[in-house]
Design an enzyme around this catalytic site. Structure first.
Site, short mmCIF file in Angstrom:
data_model
loop_
_atom_site.label_atom_id
_atom_site.label_comp_id
_atom_site.label_asym_id
_atom_site.label_seq_id
_atom_site.Cartn_x
_atom_site.Cartn_y
_atom_site.Cartn_z
N LEU A 1 0.81 -1.23 0.00
CA LEU A 1 0.00 0.00 0.00
C LEU A 1 0.84 1.27 0.00
O LEU A 1 1.92 1.32 0.58
CB LEU A 1 -0.88 0.03 1.25
CG LEU A 1 -1.91 -1.09 1.38
CD1 LEU A 1 -2.82 -0.80 2.57
CD2 LEU A 1 -2.72 -1.26 0.12
N ALA B 1 0.07 5.89 -0.55
CA ALA B 1 -0.97 6.91 -0.31
C ALA B 1 -2.06 6.89 -1.38
O ALA B 1 -3.18 7.33 -1.12
CB ALA B 1 -0.32 8.29 -0.23
N HIS C 1 -3.51 4.15 -2.59
CA HIS C 1 -4.52 3.21 -2.09
C HIS C 1 -5.33 3.86 -0.97
O HIS C 1 -6.54 3.68 -0.88
CB HIS C 1 -3.86 1.95 -1.53
CG HIS C 1 -3.12 1.12 -2.54
ND1 HIS C 1 -1.75 1.03 -2.57
CD2 HIS C 1 -3.57 0.35 -3.56
CE1 HIS C 1 -1.38 0.23 -3.54
NE2 HIS C 1 -2.46 -0.20 -4.17
#
Ligand code: PAF
Length: 296
Positions: free
Chosen positions: A47, A49, A51
């Site tokens: 992940l 930012a 996502h």
């Protein structure tokens, strides 16, 4: 649809995780009995930012947000690429939890593709160009797993980043063509301050490659500005290619001007259009796209 905040701050540190479709459906059914709306954010983990922006959008729109984490083997045409894909479920779960995700669906591969699995979803034309042409089987793998996720969760809205703009358009087409009762929402690309589009693949870059990487977006932005000013596509795109290679990228898979709606190849921005590029920095393949204003 009304959005809800978690009951308390402590909800932000733990995240209910289900690994089976039965468990997932039971959790979603319980929310449905309460009349709650559901958003889905499909991911392959690693992940960043970008996502988290999808999660935030879902939480703003929907009462409950499900995130999926599944590194989908069928969308990797190169086994080396699949092996190298960054994986850290605990770190991802902590980020999902901190963002207020309500449920994580993290199935094992045989839950998604049980023995005998034999179905493929293929979106023709939209899926045959750009990454569809340069990564055979990739878009079919994406369309198939997203069709399954949409059917497993049955969300009101599913969220995808515009960084993978071709993927987004393919999923929209598929949802329409298969009469799936879901809204597909696109969310703007999140960028580093130097313009590099956030991508899980950025984690694979060496410090030297990370310095070079923003050249991809710089070249696309410069070409987009020239096209918007009325420059002819040929020289503007040639200059962009040269800039990408001179910066230190080793090869360009494609650099194309295409219509947003159907991804048709264009000679100029005579309708809503984007520049699309995929290029290699060492063994890391980066993609990006940039909208182009109608030519002046
Ligand atoms: O964009 C991604 O991360 C993947 O292609 C997706 C949509 C989660 C399908 O595996």
């Amino acid at each position: 649809m009304s959005a809800q905040t978690p009951a308390s701050e402590s909800d932000r540190t733990t995240l209910a995780t289900v690994r089976s479709i039965v468990g997932l459906r039971a959790a979603v059914a319980a929310w449905r009995r309460e009349g709650l709306s559901v958003g889905l954010v499909p991911t392959m983990g690693a992940l960043h930012a970008g996502h988290l922006a999808l999660i935030r959008r879902s939480r703003a729109d929907c009462a409950r947000t499900v995130a999926s984490l599944f590194v989908n083997p069928t969308q990797f045409n190169d086994p080396k690429d699949l092996k190298a894909y960054p994986r850290d479920e605990a770190a991802d779960a902590a980020l999902f939890a901190a963002e207020g995700t309500d449920l994580l669906f993290a199935p094992p591969a045989d839950e998604v593709y049980p023995a005998g699995f034999a179905t493929q979803v293929r979106v023709t034309s939209l899926g045959d160009c750009l990454c569809g042409a340069t990564r055979p089987g990739h878009m079919e793998g994406v369309a198939t797993v997203v069709a399954k996720l949409l059917n497993q969760v049955r969300p009101d809205v599913a969220y995808f980043g515009e960084k993978d703009f071709q993927q987004l358009q393919i999923i929209r087409r598929m949802a329409t063509d298969l009469d799936l009762d879901v809204t597909i929402a696109g969310v703007a690309t999140v960028r580093e301050p130097d313009g590099l589009a956030l991508s899980s693949r950025n984690f694979l870059l060496t410090p030297e490659q990370r310095e070079i990487a923003p050249a991809l977006h710089r070249a696309l932005s410069a070409a987009a500005a020239e096209l918007a000013g009325g420059a002819s596509a040929g020289p503007a795109m040639e200059a962009a290619r040269a800039a990408i290679l001179e910066a230190g990228f080793r090869a360009i898979d494609y650099l194309d001007l295409r219509a947003e709606a159907d991804l048709a190849a264009l000679e100029g921005p005579d309708r809503p259009a984007r520049l699309f590029a995929a290029a290699w920095l060492g063994d890391v393949r980066l993609i990006d796209n940039e909208p182009v204003e109608s030519g002046g």
